[in-house]
Design a protein around this motif. Sequence first.
Motif, PDB file in Angstrom:
ATOM      1  N   ILE A   6       0.569  -1.110   0.316  1.00 57.89           N
ATOM      2  CA  ILE A   6       0.559   0.145   0.127  1.00 57.89           C
ATOM      3  C   ILE A   6       1.195   1.141  -0.053  1.00 57.89           C
ATOM      4  O   ILE A   6       1.951   1.427   0.955  1.00 57.89           O
ATOM      5  CB  ILE A   6      -1.197  -0.049   1.293  1.00 57.89           C
ATOM      6  CG1 ILE A   6      -1.742  -1.282   1.007  1.00 57.89           C
ATOM      7  CG2 ILE A   6      -2.153   1.117   1.589  1.00 57.89           C
ATOM      8  CD1 ILE A   6      -2.428  -1.139   2.120  1.00 57.89           C
ATOM      9  N   ARG A   7       0.192   2.127  -1.065  1.00 57.23           N
ATOM     10  CA  ARG A   7       1.459   3.425  -0.865  1.00 57.23           C
ATOM     11  C   ARG A   7       0.987   4.245   0.189  1.00 57.23           C
ATOM     12  O   ARG A   7      -0.606   4.335   0.468  1.00 57.23           O
ATOM     13  CB  ARG A   7       0.902   3.985  -2.425  1.00 57.23           C
ATOM     14  CG  ARG A   7       1.543   3.433  -3.186  1.00 57.23           C
ATOM     15  CD  ARG A   7       1.851   3.996  -4.486  1.00 57.23           C
ATOM     16  NE  ARG A   7       2.344   3.581  -5.602  1.00 57.23           N
ATOM     17  CZ  ARG A   7       1.630   2.286  -6.068  1.00 57.23           C
ATOM     18  NH1 ARG A   7       0.763   1.986  -5.675  1.00 57.23           N
ATOM     19  NH2 ARG A   7       2.783   2.432  -7.074  1.00 57.23           N
ATOM     20  N   SER A   8       1.834   4.762   0.575  1.00 57.12           N
ATOM     21  CA  SER A   8       1.309   5.327   2.421  1.00 57.12           C
ATOM     22  C   SER A   8       2.455   7.023   1.783  1.00 57.12           C
ATOM     23  O   SER A   8       3.065   7.485   0.723  1.00 57.12           O
ATOM     24  CB  SER A   8       1.368   4.804   3.265  1.00 57.12           C
ATOM     25  OG  SER A   8       2.981   4.993   3.900  1.00 57.12           O
ATOM     26  N   GLY A   9       1.850   7.841   2.888  1.00 56.70           N
ATOM     27  CA  GLY A   9       2.350   9.127   2.876  1.00 56.70           C
ATOM     28  C   GLY A   9       1.781   9.894   1.878  1.00 56.70           C
ATOM     29  O   GLY A   9       0.363  10.168   1.270  1.00 56.70           O
ATOM     30  N   ARG A  10       2.433  10.322   1.020  1.00 58.34           N
ATOM     31  CA  ARG A  10       1.907  11.017  -0.779  1.00 58.34           C
ATOM     32  C   ARG A  10       2.205  10.420  -1.855  1.00 58.34           C
ATOM     33  O   ARG A  10       3.124  10.528  -2.358  1.00 58.34           O
ATOM     34  CB  ARG A  10       3.013  12.679  -0.704  1.00 58.34           C
ATOM     35  CG  ARG A  10       2.728  13.505   0.281  1.00 58.34           C
ATOM     36  CD  ARG A  10       3.352  14.856   0.001  1.00 58.34           C
ATOM     37  NE  ARG A  10       2.755  15.849   1.101  1.00 58.34           N
ATOM     38  CZ  ARG A  10       2.584  16.872   1.158  1.00 58.34           C
ATOM     39  NH1 ARG A  10       3.496  17.834   0.420  1.00 58.34           N
ATOM     40  NH2 ARG A  10       2.197  17.885   2.122  1.00 58.34           N
ATOM     41  N   GLY A  11       2.750   8.576  -1.281  1.00 62.66           N
ATOM     42  CA  GLY A  11       2.755   7.907  -2.362  1.00 62.66           C
ATOM     43  C   GLY A  11       4.327   8.172  -3.016  1.00 62.66           C
ATOM     44  O   GLY A  11       4.798   7.518  -3.556  1.00 62.66           O
ATOM     45  N   THR A  12       4.867   8.132  -1.860  1.00 61.31           N
ATOM     46  CA  THR A  12       7.000   7.848  -1.486  1.00 61.31           C
ATOM     47  C   THR A  12       6.774   6.448  -0.773  1.00 61.31           C
ATOM     48  O   THR A  12       8.104   6.455  -0.767  1.00 61.31           O
ATOM     49  CB  THR A  12       7.256   9.294  -1.625  1.00 61.31           C
ATOM     50  OG1 THR A  12       6.432   9.552   0.212  1.00 61.31           O
ATOM     51  CG2 THR A  12       7.245  10.835  -2.144  1.00 61.31           C
ATOM     52  N   ARG A  13       6.350   6.665  -0.085  1.00 65.13           N
ATOM     53  CA  ARG A  13       6.728   5.137   1.368  1.00 65.13           C
ATOM     54  C   ARG A  13       5.264   4.059   0.560  1.00 65.13           C
ATOM     55  O   ARG A  13       4.314   4.326   0.226  1.00 65.13           O
ATOM     56  CB  ARG A  13       6.115   5.862   1.989  1.00 65.13           C
ATOM     57  CG  ARG A  13       7.014   4.871   3.510  1.00 65.13           C
ATOM     58  CD  ARG A  13       7.314   6.000   4.119  1.00 65.13           C
ATOM     59  NE  ARG A  13       5.933   7.692   4.293  1.00 65.13           N
ATOM     60  CZ  ARG A  13       5.699   7.502   5.400  1.00 65.13           C
ATOM     61  NH1 ARG A  13       5.100   7.505   6.169  1.00 65.13           N
ATOM     62  NH2 ARG A  13       5.025   8.802   5.272  1.00 65.13           N
ATOM     63  N   ILE A  14       6.077   2.875   0.714  1.00 64.42           N
ATOM     64  CA  ILE A  14       5.214   1.997   0.522  1.00 64.42           C
ATOM     65  C   ILE A  14       5.859   0.621   1.393  1.00 64.42           C
ATOM     66  O   ILE A  14       6.161   0.429   1.919  1.00 64.42           O
ATOM     67  CB  ILE A  14       5.836   0.529  -0.732  1.00 64.42           C
ATOM     68  CG1 ILE A  14       5.720   1.644  -2.436  1.00 64.42           C
ATOM     69  CG2 ILE A  14       4.710  -0.510  -1.409  1.00 64.42           C
ATOM     70  CD1 ILE A  14       5.870   1.464  -3.330  1.00 64.42           C
ATOM     71  N   ILE A  15       4.061   0.299   1.704  1.00 66.41           N
ATOM     72  CA  ILE A  15       4.298  -0.223   3.137  1.00 66.41           C
ATOM     73  C   ILE A  15       3.551  -1.932   3.137  1.00 66.41           C
ATOM     74  O   ILE A  15       2.823  -1.477   2.421  1.00 66.41           O
ATOM     75  CB  ILE A  15       3.431   0.429   4.424  1.00 66.41           C
ATOM     76  CG1 ILE A  15       2.276   0.374   4.552  1.00 66.41           C
ATOM     77  CG2 ILE A  15       4.726   1.494   5.318  1.00 66.41           C
ATOM     78  CD1 ILE A  15       1.652   1.202   5.204  1.00 66.41           C
TER      79      ILE A  15
END
Length: 83
Positions: A6-15
Amino acid sequence: MAKIKIRSGRGTRIIEVDDDATKWAGSDFKKIQAARKEASKDKYVTVGRGTGTIKFGDIPSTKTTSTKGMWVSSGRGTGKRKL
């Protein structure tokens, strides 16, 4: 159990999370979110570009209302259509 990304933050992080969608989407997530809000209602939240603080419990809950009859812009904001 499988993991999904899943992308998180502003689309810069993937968890990576479990594939159980009830943990992060739908009505079950809203219940979890309400419980978290109730548990931390006495904590303070920074607002207004970091210039003010309010209690987390003072933030009103949002409701999903019908969008029927509202206007939606289209194109580059020049056109509109009614829902």
